[in-house]
Design an enzyme around this catalytic site. Sequence first.
Site, PDB file in Angstrom:
ATOM      1  CD  GLN A 103      49.040  79.631  31.395  1.00 14.61           C
ATOM      2  OE1 GLN A 103      48.725  79.318  30.257  1.00 14.61           O
ATOM      3  NE2 GLN A 103      48.336  80.469  32.133  1.00 14.61           N
ATOM      4  CE1 TYR A 173      42.481  75.477  30.486  1.00 19.25           C
ATOM      5  CE2 TYR A 173      44.751  74.831  30.110  1.00 19.25           C
ATOM      6  CZ  TYR A 173      43.625  75.523  29.722  1.00 19.25           C
ATOM      7  OH  TYR A 173      43.630  76.263  28.560  1.00 19.25           O
ATOM      8  NE  ARG A 349      40.128  90.986  28.217  1.00 19.54           N
ATOM      9  CZ  ARG A 349      38.973  91.016  28.884  1.00 19.54           C
ATOM     10  NH1 ARG A 349      37.835  90.912  28.220  1.00 19.54           N
ATOM     11  NH2 ARG A 349      38.956  91.152  30.190  1.00 19.54           N
TER      12      ARG A 349
END
Length: 413
Positions: A103, A173, A349
């Site tokens: 990423q 971001y 998760r």
Amino acid sequence: MPGKVIPDIFSPSKLGPLELKNRTIKAATYENMAREGLVTQPLIDFHVEHAQGGVAMTTVAYCAVAPDGRTDGNQIVWRDAAEPGLRRLTDAVHDAGAAISAQIGHSGPVNNAQATGTRAIAPSRHFNKQFMRVVGAAGRDDIERIVAAHGDAARMAIETGFDAVEVHLGHNYLASSFLSPKLNRRDDEYGGSLQNRARLALRILDAVRDAAGDRLAIITKLNMDDGVPGGFWLDEACQVAQWIEQTGAVDALEMTAGSSLLNPMYLFKGDSPIAEFAAMMKEPIRTGIKLVGKHVLREYPYYDGYLLEDSLQIRSAVNLPMILLGGVTNRTTMDRAMAEGFQYVAMGRALLREPDLINRIQADSSTRSLCNHNNKCMTTIFTGTRCVLIPEDTAGPTEETEHAAISLVLPTR
């Protein structure tokens, strides 16, 4: 007309130039296992465990394209010193039978300058309540430097053995903050209209494709909405997704939501672990989190496939392959994603709780995830991301822990 062919989640697939053994991807979950911007053995072990657990590809999060693109001081920055460790990481994941993606992005206003020792930048000058300081507007030199740095990151990703990059256009971001009318009040060619606000994101993607050519699969993670009034919204995301498709720069889209800067829990859904965040801190930060945490870490109900309905609007607007993120924990949701026209699923998760979940679902389709969405894994990003339901010794508060807590920066999951 013959019926639509629905791919099996465990069938092989081609993503750009990349051959994947199945259609499951370990989503980017910030590990905080690098140190001083370099790969460590725990980071390698983390991704090898997920590769062995059955995913077709694991995603390393978060690799900044420049020192001021980090959110904390330990994050990997694409530079010569990082190359040997990155190569050890990619070799180890390949040996474990999976592909590996990095990423890449620039944190912009999500950069906690106190923790990184660099200058945070945003589309427009504003006062950041989390950091309690004024963040300056990005200048033209900043924009040109950061666009070029994304291309450099793609080249280094190829050189160090990565199979793909995921370009981060979400969570406010830098590129995402330019998309947001709430954060972008510029009056030049990077502000105002949606086309102008999308200019930086599209230039970044072009730079990555120009650098990578056909040697790397390119995924982009794009916000559908910021989760705050006046922010980027779904109708704009549909248009931006169409512009992204028109560039020809991207092999797949992964849709996300929320703002690490303004509303971090909007992405995650489930419990808000305010007490656990507070318990990690020293006074007076502990008391401050207890008092104001519920206003920053708002709670949203969890349900399987919680980003699916909004993602379907993007799915109907573009022909690009798409990756479904958000509440993918079982075979039922995976199969629905395939039936709705998605080509891949990304899991976060649930794989932190059970890194071998993919292997177990493939062996028994009735397998259910043990993740209960308590989100306490979020508090571990300061010492090394893990599921708290798996016993492990934990470190106490450190100076960097407190810097991270002050900013409440919660990277993508």
